[in-house]
Scaffold this motif. Structure first.
Motif, PDB file in Angstrom:
ATOM      1  N   ASP A 177       2.670 -44.925 -58.357  1.00  0.00           N
ATOM      2  CA  ASP A 177       1.715 -43.408 -58.179  1.00  0.00           C
ATOM      3  C   ASP A 177       0.148 -44.063 -58.511  1.00  0.00           C
ATOM      4  N   GLY A 178       0.296 -45.668 -58.878  1.00  0.00           N
ATOM      5  CA  GLY A 178      -1.278 -46.327 -58.768  1.00  0.00           C
ATOM      6  C   GLY A 178      -1.496 -46.217 -60.606  1.00  0.00           C
ATOM      7  N   THR A 179      -0.721 -45.796 -61.523  1.00  0.00           N
ATOM      8  CA  THR A 179      -1.040 -46.236 -62.923  1.00  0.00           C
ATOM      9  C   THR A 179      -0.289 -47.621 -63.638  1.00  0.00           C
ATOM     10  N   LEU A 180      -0.074 -48.735 -62.599  1.00  0.00           N
ATOM     11  CA  LEU A 180       0.730 -49.293 -62.898  1.00  0.00           C
ATOM     12  C   LEU A 180      -0.345 -50.319 -62.430  1.00  0.00           C
ATOM     13  N   ASP A 181      -1.083 -51.690 -63.054  1.00  0.00           N
ATOM     14  CA  ASP A 181      -1.231 -52.544 -61.915  1.00  0.00           C
ATOM     15  C   ASP A 181      -0.176 -53.841 -61.916  1.00  0.00           C
ATOM     16  N   LYS A 235       0.960 -56.649 -61.129  1.00  0.00           N
ATOM     17  CA  LYS A 235       1.046 -57.950 -61.608  1.00  0.00           C
ATOM     18  C   LYS A 235       1.434 -57.721 -63.046  1.00  0.00           C
ATOM     19  N   ASP A 236       0.985 -56.219 -63.760  1.00  0.00           N
ATOM     20  CA  ASP A 236       1.433 -56.435 -65.156  1.00  0.00           C
ATOM     21  C   ASP A 236       3.288 -55.402 -65.261  1.00  0.00           C
ATOM     22  N   ILE A 237       3.602 -56.145 -64.079  1.00  0.00           N
ATOM     23  CA  ILE A 237       5.124 -55.564 -63.776  1.00  0.00           C
ATOM     24  C   ILE A 237       5.998 -55.409 -65.117  1.00  0.00           C
ATOM     25  N   ALA A 238       5.698 -57.250 -64.652  1.00  0.00           N
ATOM     26  CA  ALA A 238       7.054 -58.105 -65.931  1.00  0.00           C
ATOM     27  C   ALA A 238       6.764 -58.019 -67.614  1.00  0.00           C
ATOM     28  N   PRO A 239       5.587 -58.423 -67.979  1.00  0.00           N
ATOM     29  CA  PRO A 239       5.945 -58.072 -69.229  1.00  0.00           C
ATOM     30  C   PRO A 239       6.588 -56.663 -70.041  1.00  0.00           C
ATOM     31  N   HIS A 240       6.433 -56.123 -69.603  1.00  0.00           N
ATOM     32  CA  HIS A 240       7.363 -55.130 -70.787  1.00  0.00           C
ATOM     33  C   HIS A 240       8.439 -54.852 -69.263  1.00  0.00           C
ATOM     34  N   GLY A 298       7.634 -52.823 -51.383  1.00  0.00           N
ATOM     35  CA  GLY A 298       7.835 -54.047 -52.709  1.00  0.00           C
ATOM     36  C   GLY A 298       5.575 -54.826 -52.554  1.00  0.00           C
ATOM     37  N   ARG A 299       6.718 -55.644 -51.946  1.00  0.00           N
ATOM     38  CA  ARG A 299       5.232 -56.943 -51.461  1.00  0.00           C
ATOM     39  C   ARG A 299       4.314 -56.251 -51.006  1.00  0.00           C
ATOM     40  N   LEU A 300       4.128 -55.803 -49.755  1.00  0.00           N
ATOM     41  CA  LEU A 300       2.355 -54.934 -49.396  1.00  0.00           C
ATOM     42  C   LEU A 300       2.284 -54.032 -50.953  1.00  0.00           C
ATOM     43  N   LEU A 301       3.241 -53.963 -51.590  1.00  0.00           N
ATOM     44  CA  LEU A 301       1.580 -53.096 -52.886  1.00  0.00           C
ATOM     45  C   LEU A 301       1.981 -54.355 -53.526  1.00  0.00           C
ATOM     46  N   GLY A 302       2.536 -55.225 -54.024  1.00  0.00           N
ATOM     47  CA  GLY A 302       2.453 -56.073 -55.230  1.00  0.00           C
ATOM     48  C   GLY A 302       0.843 -57.393 -54.774  1.00  0.00           C
ATOM     49  N   GLN A 303       0.746 -57.031 -52.823  1.00  0.00           N
ATOM     50  CA  GLN A 303      -0.105 -57.549 -52.526  1.00  0.00           C
ATOM     51  C   GLN A 303      -1.597 -56.848 -52.598  1.00  0.00           C
ATOM     52  N   GLY A 304      -1.739 -54.882 -53.456  1.00  0.00           N
ATOM     53  CA  GLY A 304      -2.535 -54.603 -53.376  1.00  0.00           C
ATOM     54  C   GLY A 304      -3.049 -53.550 -52.688  1.00  0.00           C
ATOM     55  N   TYR A 305      -1.683 -53.068 -51.657  1.00  0.00           N
ATOM     56  CA  TYR A 305      -2.182 -52.589 -50.663  1.00  0.00           C
ATOM     57  C   TYR A 305      -1.733 -50.862 -51.189  1.00  0.00           C
ATOM     58  N   SER A 306      -2.684 -49.718 -51.107  1.00  0.00           N
ATOM     59  CA  SER A 306      -1.801 -48.761 -52.401  1.00  0.00           C
ATOM     60  C   SER A 306      -0.595 -47.823 -51.581  1.00  0.00           C
ATOM     61  N   PHE A 307      -0.149 -46.696 -52.503  1.00  0.00           N
ATOM     62  CA  PHE A 307       0.971 -46.382 -51.977  1.00  0.00           C
ATOM     63  C   PHE A 307       0.931 -45.991 -50.325  1.00  0.00           C
ATOM     64  N   GLU A 350      17.840 -45.565 -70.055  1.00  0.00           N
ATOM     65  CA  GLU A 350      16.726 -45.719 -70.072  1.00  0.00           C
ATOM     66  C   GLU A 350      16.733 -46.698 -68.863  1.00  0.00           C
ATOM     67  N   MET A 351      16.227 -46.868 -67.741  1.00  0.00           N
ATOM     68  CA  MET A 351      15.609 -47.588 -66.801  1.00  0.00           C
ATOM     69  C   MET A 351      14.051 -48.096 -66.532  1.00  0.00           C
ATOM     70  N   PRO A 352      13.409 -48.946 -67.985  1.00  0.00           N
ATOM     71  CA  PRO A 352      11.646 -49.276 -67.792  1.00  0.00           C
ATOM     72  C   PRO A 352      11.599 -50.540 -66.391  1.00  0.00           C
ATOM     73  N   ILE A 353      12.441 -51.335 -65.145  1.00  0.00           N
ATOM     74  CA  ILE A 353      12.276 -51.267 -64.937  1.00  0.00           C
ATOM     75  C   ILE A 353      11.967 -50.274 -62.852  1.00  0.00           C
ATOM     76  N   VAL A 354      12.920 -49.331 -63.239  1.00  0.00           N
ATOM     77  CA  VAL A 354      12.336 -48.174 -61.705  1.00  0.00           C
ATOM     78  C   VAL A 354      11.523 -47.532 -62.433  1.00  0.00           C
ATOM     79  N   GLU A 355      11.304 -47.536 -63.683  1.00  0.00           N
ATOM     80  CA  GLU A 355       9.845 -46.538 -64.574  1.00  0.00           C
ATOM     81  C   GLU A 355       8.523 -47.627 -63.573  1.00  0.00           C
ATOM     82  N   GLN A 356       8.775 -48.567 -64.389  1.00  0.00           N
ATOM     83  CA  GLN A 356       7.377 -49.505 -63.660  1.00  0.00           C
ATOM     84  C   GLN A 356       7.529 -49.437 -62.078  1.00  0.00           C
ATOM     85  N   VAL A 357       8.427 -49.295 -60.812  1.00  0.00           N
ATOM     86  CA  VAL A 357       8.019 -48.556 -59.833  1.00  0.00           C
ATOM     87  C   VAL A 357       7.404 -47.805 -59.706  1.00  0.00           C
TER      88      VAL A 357
END
Ligand SMILES: NC(=O)C1=CN([C@@H]2O[C@H](COP(=O)(O)OP(=O)(O)OC[C@H]3O[C@@H](n4cnc5c(N)ncnc54)[C@H](O)[C@@H]3O)[C@@H](O)[C@H]2O)C=CC1
Ligand SMILES: O=C(CO)COP(=O)(O)O
Length: 383
Positions: free
Chosen positions: A326-330, A332-337, A275-284, A314-321
């Motif tokens: 998938d590369g459809t969510l930046d 840095k946008d994971i927390a607001p929703h 997860g940390r690598l993804l957060g640092q901008g590496y692709s899946f 409903e699993m909004p956190i897992v959905e955002q993961v």
């Protein structure tokens, strides 16, 4: 001052039961050490002969557990038939997606009354089945002879004999107790329960929340964000597991909250690291290439979301993961929703409004039943 490792309590003279551990990665090898230090006569099966030789001869597994000396009594082989011969309990620790094919090879060599124990924390991608369900499908054994073990169990810490606890779960309390008797020593303590569903799903779901925490860490957000995600993540885990028949208490125990804390806090966790690598901008794709070891969360996210949808959870956190993978969510946008799409204030506990209607559990069931009706009665993956 450096923490002193606990001494193993050597029970060899007390029982010396013959057991097998299948899979010689970080957890299989560590669990073999737990069992050997608890007094069992342990043979580990490694897929690669060179690894079996290193464990057997040097009492080391240098790729997975650098710096750890394994018990002198521990034996290893690359032959399944030898590992399984005479084994009363068989502990399985291979990557979840390979379990089915490995069990097919195990079947001809399995002892008649052997207990089979899953140490794994994934679901099968194609079927959405838990590991104990795959075992029940492939092997000709009674459900009461199957157990699972889960808890806050980062392998390297345990291999260094730092005190730790876990839960052994089986539909048969007697089986859980028989396994827990062997999976206990001076630094490792096994508790028991009969909630196999909750215990297994706890291990699967905390991996997904740990990926989310890793992403947040990689982005550089701080403790409030992480605490919010861990807490809301536990709600998602509990709602999901209860919808599939788990006891909510299991999710606040070692296999739920306990493992969630360990995995979300530790850089030793592969899910957290990925997860940390993804957060640092590496692709899946880059992250998969970099990870040398099993990252169960990646394969579980799809089936878990499908299972959640089938029950209206409903699993909004897992959905955002999933969206970050998938590369459809930046990232840095994971927390607001963190919550649902609705702007309306939500009760903190999912079932709060239900309590006003005279019973949280009942209201949860009604909501799920309504959802299933709306979705044409689909109840499980592949329906
Ligand atoms: N490492 C840990 O701290 C813990 C891991 N687990 C779970 O244990 C399970 C195994 O994970 P680890 O041992 O950590 O993984 P690992 O990546 O350290 O080791 C996996 C082992 O399986 C072998 N392997 C790969 N493909 C295989 C196949 N098709 N058939 C047979 N063997 C194969 C690899 O060569 C390696 O020896 C996972 O489900 C994981 O979630 C559970 C608790 C703690
Ligand atoms: O399950 C674990 C700790 O309990 C290990 O977590 P990872 O698979 O993320 O390393």
């Amino acid at each position: 001052m450096k923490a002193k490792a606990q001494k193993p309590r050597n029970l060899a003279v007390v029982h010396g039961k013959r057991v097998a551990v299948l899979g010689a990665g970080s957890w299989g090898t560590t669990f073999a050490k737990i069992l050997a230090d608890g007094g069992s006569d342990v043979v580990v099966w490694a897929r690669r002969p060179e690894l079996a030789r290193e464990i057997q001869e040097a009492k080391r597994n240098s790729d997975y557990l650098p710096g750890v000396n394994l018990p002198v009594s521990l034996r290893a082989t690359a032959r399944l038939d030898l590992a399984l011969a005479g084994a009363e309990q068989v502990f399985v620790s291979v990557p979840s997606q390979s379990l089915r094919e490995n069990l097919v090879a195990v079947q001809p060599h399995l002892g008649e009354n052997a207990i089979v124990v899953s140490l794994m924390k994934g679901v099968e991608r194609a079927s959405g089945l838990r590991m104990s369900e795959v075992i029940a499908q492939v092997l000709p054994i009674a459900p009461d002879d199957i157990a699972v073990i889960s808890g806050p169990n980062l392998a390297l810490e345990i291999a260094k004999q730092q005190p730790t606890a876990a839960v052994v779960s089986s539909t048969s309390l007697e089986t859980a107790q028989a396994v827990a008797m062997l999976a206990t020593n001076g630094y490792f303590r096994s508790f028991v329960n009969t909630d196999v569903i909750g215990t297994e799903f706890g291990g699967v779901l905390k991996n997904l929340i740990a990926v989310a925490i890793g992403i947040v860490d990689g982005v550089g957000y701080g403790e409030n964000t992480k605490a919010s995600i861990i807490t809301r993540g536990l709600v998602e885990m509990t709602d999901f597991a209860v919808a599939y028949g788990a006891q909510p208490e299991t999710l606040s125990g070692l296999a739920g909250l306990g493992d969630l804390i360990a995995t979300c806090q530790s850089p030793l966790s592969r899910n957290n690291t990925a997860g940390r690598l993804l957060g640092q901008g590496y692709s899946f794709g880059d992250v998969v290439k970099q990870m040398q070891q099993t990252t169960e969360g990646f394969a579980s996210v799809g089936p878990i979301l499908e299972l959640a949808r089938a029950k209206g959870v409903e699993m909004p956190i897992v959905e955002q993961v999933r969206q970050v993978l998938d590369g459809t969510l930046d990232p840095k946008d994971i927390a607001p929703h963190l919550t649902t799409d609705s702007d309306e204030p939500q009760g903190e506990r999912t079932l709060d409004d239900g309590q006003a209607h005279g019973g949280a559990a009942l209201w949860g069931s009604l909501k799920r039943a309504f959802h299933q009706l709306r979705n044409g009665g689909r109840g499980s993956l592949g329906d």
